[in-house]
Design an enzyme around this catalytic site. Structure first.
Site, mmCIF file in Angstrom:
data_model
loop_
_atom_site.group_PDB
_atom_site.id
_atom_site.type_symbol
_atom_site.label_atom_id
_atom_site.label_comp_id
_atom_site.label_asym_id
_atom_site.label_seq_id
_atom_site.Cartn_x
_atom_site.Cartn_y
_atom_site.Cartn_z
ATOM 1 N N PRO A 2 -96.842 76.994 -34.336
ATOM 2 C CA PRO A 2 -95.482 76.537 -35.119
ATOM 3 C C PRO A 2 -95.468 75.288 -35.967
ATOM 4 O O PRO A 2 -96.509 74.378 -35.923
ATOM 5 C CB PRO A 2 -94.719 76.249 -33.615
ATOM 6 C CG PRO A 2 -95.450 76.603 -32.465
ATOM 7 C CD PRO A 2 -97.104 76.476 -32.931
ATOM 8 N N GLU A 3 -94.988 75.601 -37.151
ATOM 9 C CA GLU A 3 -94.756 74.636 -38.208
ATOM 10 C C GLU A 3 -93.427 74.020 -38.096
ATOM 11 O O GLU A 3 -92.497 74.302 -37.084
ATOM 12 C CB GLU A 3 -95.155 75.234 -39.375
ATOM 13 C CG GLU A 3 -96.505 75.943 -39.458
ATOM 14 C CD GLU A 3 -96.993 76.378 -40.859
ATOM 15 O OE1 GLU A 3 -96.285 76.133 -41.917
ATOM 16 O OE2 GLU A 3 -97.740 77.357 -40.938
ATOM 17 N N LYS A 61 -94.180 68.421 -36.870
ATOM 18 C CA LYS A 61 -94.524 69.273 -35.906
ATOM 19 C C LYS A 61 -94.403 68.538 -34.454
ATOM 20 O O LYS A 61 -94.370 69.464 -33.256
ATOM 21 C CB LYS A 61 -95.735 69.912 -35.800
ATOM 22 C CG LYS A 61 -96.114 70.614 -37.183
ATOM 23 C CD LYS A 61 -97.551 71.160 -37.219
ATOM 24 C CE LYS A 61 -97.994 71.543 -38.500
ATOM 25 N NZ LYS A 61 -99.171 72.030 -38.562
ATOM 26 N N ARG A 294 -110.038 79.008 -41.177
ATOM 27 C CA ARG A 294 -108.663 79.798 -41.066
ATOM 28 C C ARG A 294 -108.611 80.744 -42.344
ATOM 29 O O ARG A 294 -109.785 81.189 -43.009
ATOM 30 C CB ARG A 294 -107.382 78.836 -41.292
ATOM 31 C CG ARG A 294 -106.981 78.382 -39.761
ATOM 32 C CD ARG A 294 -105.996 77.350 -39.783
ATOM 33 N NE ARG A 294 -106.414 76.099 -40.794
ATOM 34 C CZ ARG A 294 -105.430 74.806 -40.538
ATOM 35 N NH1 ARG A 294 -104.442 75.023 -40.067
ATOM 36 N NH2 ARG A 294 -105.950 73.734 -41.316
#
Length: 311
Positions: A2-3, A61, A294
């Site tokens: 989640p950002e 966040k 990533r």
């Protein structure tokens, strides 16, 4: 993970549904989910029991619910701090409506009383267990401005004090942020992901912002002009604001809001996760590179790679 838009969606739901509720009891089903709390599961429950949830605030966040003593006056001095990690969810439930079914990855259940919405449970669900909850003291902000979105208090949980303000924070000094980015000797995407520089931007929105700004992720920050840095920051602000209107970005069931519903911004992504698809701007196939364990997605034509990371 989640950002900012996803966490803000959760914060907004908590603010509407549990502000004013009193913690009646706490059940910790997985000790690791409260590993950052110094008193362990028992201390965590003891420090929450009987406290009132006085709102919901967020910086980047991180989100927190300030805690007050219903029998005492004064501003909150502590807060329930949450970091959702990769798969954490905070779900507000009313068993009278939803039944007594428990999520298979339920880690902590906070029993509520006096919630205006009628909610009886605040559940922390976390499949991958990277998220965590803790009760922590609040510390004054260094600039005297409110600690985060959703709170008028010039205070922030102590573990969050080193986290930079985010791009949607009205107290953010954007000119100072531009200079902070330009002073760093790193690639622009690394700077965007550094939560001590600016918080809330993660891999998805960094890629989308850089595509909008026509800047390659490897471009060196110390070679960028002020207008170019500002263009990247403005693009990141725009893409996250647009994601907020759609409840965030969901690719699977790991991100949901407090009602268990997924966001829909993934349908509007230009490059992230779209390897080989046509760039919406020029039609060139989207490229994927490995980046910090990533991925980075770019348009090779709109975002040409700088020589040696410098232009």
């Amino acid at each position: 993970m989640p950002e900012l838009p996803e966490v803000e969606t959760v914060r907004d739901g908590l603010d509407r549904l549990v502000t004013g509720a009193v913690v009646q009891d706490v059940e910790v089903f997985r000790d690791y989910s409260v590993r950052r709390h110094e008193g362990g599961p028992t201390g965590f429950a003891d420090q929450l029991r009987g406290r009132r949830l006085a709102g919901a605030a967020r910086r980047g966040k991180y989100l927190w619910l300030p805690l007050t003593d219903p029998a005492a006056a004064g501003e909150p001095a502590a807060a329930l701090l949450a970091h959702l990690g990769m798969s954490g969810q905070l779900l507000v439930r009313d068993p009278a409506v939803a039944g007594e079914w428990a999520h298979p990855h339920l880690r902590v259940r906070i029993h509520l009383d006096e919630a205006p919405s009628g909610a009886h449970h605040l559940d922390f669900v976390d499949q991958r267990t990277f998220g965590h909850l803790s009760v922590t003291d609040l510390a004054p902000t260094s600039d005297g401005a409110p600690g985060g979105h959703g709170s008028p208090l010039a205070a922030v949980p102590e573990p969050v004090a080193h986290i930079g303000r985010d791009l949607l924070d009205p107290a953010l000094d954007r000119d100072a942020l531009v200079e902070r980015v330009r002073r760093r000797r790193t690639g622009i995407k690394r700077a965007l992901l550094d939560q001590t520089v600016v918080s809330g931007v993660g891999n998805i929105y960094a890629d989308e912002a850089l595509w909008r700004a026509r800047v390659h992720y490897a471009r060196a920050t110390d070679t960028m002009t002020r207008p170019v840095v500002r263009r990247v920051l403005d693009a990141a602000t725009e893409v996250m604001a647009e994601a907020l209107t759609q409840g965030g970005t969901s690719f699977d069931a790991l991100y949901v809001n407090v009602n268990g519903e997924s966001g829909y911004f993934s349908r509007a992504l230009a490059v992230y996760g779209r390897l080989g698809e046509a760039c919406p701007r020029c039609g060139t196939p989207v490229r994927r590179d490995e980046f910090m364990n990533r991925s980075s997605y770019t348009c090779p034509r709109c975002q040409p790679r700088p020589r040696h990371g410098r232009w």
